[in-house]
Design a protein around this motif. Structure first.
Motif, short mmCIF file in Angstrom:
data_model
loop_
_atom_site.label_atom_id
_atom_site.label_comp_id
_atom_site.label_asym_id
_atom_site.label_seq_id
_atom_site.Cartn_x
_atom_site.Cartn_y
_atom_site.Cartn_z
N GLN A 89 -12.09 -3.33 -2.17
CA GLN A 89 -11.43 -2.11 -2.63
C GLN A 89 -9.94 -2.27 -2.43
OE1 GLN A 89 -13.99 0.36 0.12
NE2 GLN A 89 -13.74 1.85 -1.53
N ARG A 90 -9.16 -1.67 -3.34
CA ARG A 90 -7.70 -1.71 -3.22
C ARG A 90 -7.14 -0.30 -3.29
NH1 ARG A 90 -6.00 -5.52 -7.95
NH2 ARG A 90 -7.88 -4.63 -8.86
N PHE A 91 -6.28 0.02 -2.35
CA PHE A 91 -5.60 1.31 -2.30
C PHE A 91 -4.11 1.03 -2.43
CE2 PHE A 91 -9.44 1.36 0.18
CZ PHE A 91 -10.08 2.55 -0.18
N LEU A 92 -3.39 1.87 -3.19
CA LEU A 92 -2.02 1.51 -3.57
C LEU A 92 -1.10 2.71 -3.58
CD1 LEU A 92 0.01 -0.61 -4.68
CD2 LEU A 92 -0.86 -0.08 -6.97
N MET A 93 0.11 2.52 -3.01
CA MET A 93 1.21 3.46 -3.14
C MET A 93 2.39 2.70 -3.73
SD MET A 93 4.37 4.58 -2.08
CE MET A 93 4.64 3.46 -0.74
N ASP A 94 2.82 3.12 -4.92
CA ASP A 94 4.01 2.52 -5.53
C ASP A 94 4.63 3.53 -6.49
OD1 ASP A 94 2.44 2.46 -7.84
OD2 ASP A 94 2.29 0.27 -7.93
N GLY A 95 5.38 3.04 -7.47
CA GLY A 95 6.08 3.93 -8.38
C GLY A 95 5.17 4.82 -9.20
N ARG B 295 -2.63 12.38 -3.49
CA ARG B 295 -3.70 11.75 -2.71
C ARG B 295 -3.60 10.23 -2.80
NH1 ARG B 295 -8.14 15.67 -5.55
NH2 ARG B 295 -7.54 17.63 -4.48
N LEU B 296 -4.25 9.55 -1.87
CA LEU B 296 -4.28 8.09 -1.89
C LEU B 296 -5.18 7.60 -3.01
CD1 LEU B 296 -3.49 5.39 -0.61
CD2 LEU B 296 -5.42 5.67 0.96
#
Length: 569
Positions: A497-503, A534-535
């Motif tokens: 699984q991949r969780f991401l915070m970016d633009g 949310r994430l």
């Protein structure tokens, strides 16, 4: 001769192009991906949630609707305790708040000068923490108006004029101050009980090396002795620490920290007459120094890290204190959560979040390098009431009201804390070909190449890898191609699984901009922004084959991005 050399160079380039299958071809360079190697079988120590500390100037926001909501979210970040440090817990006033101000009115005096205690407002604050499973880091301060040696003017009017008014002075009567602290501690103990209060941390004042304390270092040492003694009369096992000095730099702040540690080790205790003072943890404040350069924000994480390292070196120079836990009492990209301005616009978007990931990881590296015990790093950010949405304050969430209902919208930075909270177990070995040497980041910050780095943890049935792509300059850049290689996986197939915070991911600010940046969002828009805050996951969870205990994952990581990759089985 020139033509002969030119054609020879062309032939040589063509030959290299053929041999290397196009890696170098007549001036075109194919950049190799950054390789992040994780050894899931090489544990390097327990994962400590040093990031799970937060703080704010305005204590009364803690029991507002959005403050309670945010504390509930913070308590869900991790199974580790989440701490909250608040200024102004003893400040005189009616409980109203404004920027950099709060009040509780715990202490007044009658016409004969006899104390009048009132715990009504502090009970609201501590009840809100209890109800949301938040552990207090109790800051004993500031000076009640009736006890201050210089009470007028008392309430400041930030951002106009000085904030260092009557609350920042020593007590006119140390016996009355000690009695107040004793009575308050006893009340807290009776209200919340041993099981809770024995988990709390206690400290004396804030930044006494600058105008937060209008007294000498010796007078602060006296305040510390008297306050710690008053707490321990009620709670002998209380963990009391300090001094919460400002960002350590050569000169006044370093000298202040040194004299305080010397006093706690061998000075005469002003309360007991004995030698030294109790010191359960040592605290100071490393800050960065962002600026606006050529129309964009340029961070200075090196400035923050240099303050960390100097403070750690000071602590390490005292054999008595070298292993004492260190809490970075305010560890932030700059100094003023309630300040606005172009250089602070980064707080709304992903740059704030990735800078937290970078600073937290490198704080751990600096602690190892200096042989000290890093317990926590307080992010001085909470939420602000009655302020415009996405106004640029340093906060974890922003909000507003629609149809009489309060709505809280999480900022991207909060999703970085969510990812760090998902990690657990033990650290495992990680190397990255895109990582900058920590010495270089401390010395020069991150101004040329980006720092593409990672940390990883291993628990019973999973490996979590936190990756980030950080640069001081908030400008567009090519994303990093990353090849993640994990070895010593004890099973053939895993789930990834991949969780991401970016633009564009886990980014309510970007969603707000897309809908036209409304200052008064509708109910539907608030709900949309809450969903965007949310994430987010990137694609669905998927099966991933392993070979000889190894798994490979190819990733793309934008500049100013943080990703958590979870391999589970």
């Amino acid at each position: 001769m020139f033509l002969r050399r030119f054609f020879f160079a062309l032939l040589l380039a063509a030959f290299i192009c053929i041999v290397w299958s196009g890696s170098v071809c007549l001036g075109q360079v194919k950049i190799a991906p950054i390789v992040v190697d994780v050894d899931a079988g090489h544990r390097t120590g327990p994962y400590e949630a040093v990031w799970s500390y937060f703080g704010a100037d305005e204590p009364n926001y803690s029991y507002a609707a959005n403050g309670r909501h945010l504390m509930g979210e913070l308590s869900q970040l991790s199974t580790a305790p989440v701490y909250l440090r608040l200024h102004n817990l003893l400040t005189t006033g009616d409980g109203s708040s404004s920027l950099k101000w709060g009040s509780t009115n715990v202490y007044r005096e009658d016409a004969q000068g006899k104390p009048i205690y009132d715990w009504t407002i502090t009970d609201k604050i501590f009840d809100a923490m209890r109800d949301n499973r938040i552990t207090p880091l109790v800051e004993v301060g500031f000076m009640p108006e009736a006890l201050s040696v210089h009470p007028k003017p008392y309430r400041h009017t930030f951002p106009d004029g000085s904030v260092y008014t009557g609350w920042s002075y020593p007590p006119k009567d140390y016996e009355k101050w000690a009695a107040l602290v004793t009575a308050w501690t006893r009340h807290l103990h009776e209200r919340y009980g041993d099981a809770a209060v024995n988990t709390w941390l206690w400290e004396v004042w804030n930044e006494p090396d600058i105008e937060y304390w209008h007294g000498s270092p010796v007078e602060y040492d006296r305040l510390y002795d008297v306050t710690a003694n008053a707490i321990k009369k009620v709670l002998p096992a209380a963990k009391v620490g300090g001094p919460e000095a400002t960002g350590i730099s050569a000169g006044k702040s370093e000298d202040f920290l040194r004299q305080f540690l010397e006093h706690c080790a061998s000075g005469t205790n002003a309360a007991t007459g004995g030698v030294g003072a109790p010191l359960a943890f040592i605290s100071f404040h490393p800050k960065g120094s962002p600026k606006t350069v050529d129309g964009h924000v340029r961070m200075d994480i090196g400035h923050q890290l240099r303050a960390m390292e100097l403070g750690m070196r000071v602590v390490a120079s005292f054999p008595e204190w070298k292993k004492t836990p260190i809490i970075l009492g305010e560890s932030d990209p700059e100094g003023c959560a309630a300040c606005k301005g172009a250089q602070n616009g980064y707080r709304n978007g992903p740059l704030y979040g990735v800078s937290v990931a970078e600073a937290t990881a490198l704080a751990g590296e600096l602690a190892k390098r200096n042989g000290v015990n890093l317990q926590g790093a307080v992010t001085w950010a909470f939420e602000f009431e009655n302020q415009p949405i996405f106004a640029g304050f340093r906060e974890l969430a922003t909000g507003g009201m629609s149809n009489g209902v309060d709505y809280l919208v999480d900022k991207p930075v909060l999703n970085v804390f969510r990812m760090m909270g998902m990690m657990g177990g033990d650290y495992v070995s990680v190397t990255s070909t895109g990582a900058l040497p920590v010495e270089e980041v401390v010395k020069d910050s991150v101004r040329v190449a980006a720092d593409v780095n990672a940390v990883a943890t291993r628990s019973l049935h999973r490996v979590d890898i936190l990756l980030w792509n950080y640069h001081d300059d908030d400008v567009a850049a090519e994303p990093a191609k990353v090849q993640l290689a994990v070895k010593n996986i004890p099973i053939r197939g895993v789930r990834v699984q991949r969780f991401l915070m970016d633009g564009q991911h886990s980014n309510a600010y970007a969603a707000w901009q897309k809908i036209g940046s409304p200052q008064q969002p509708t109910t539907e828009q608030f709900l949309e922004l809450q969903r965007a805050g949310r994430l987010e996951t990137v694609g669905p969870a998927a099966a991933l084959a392993t070979k000889n205990g190894r798994a490979m994952v190819d990733l793309t990581l934008e500049r100013q991005a943080v990703m958590l990759v979870r391999l589970s089985w």
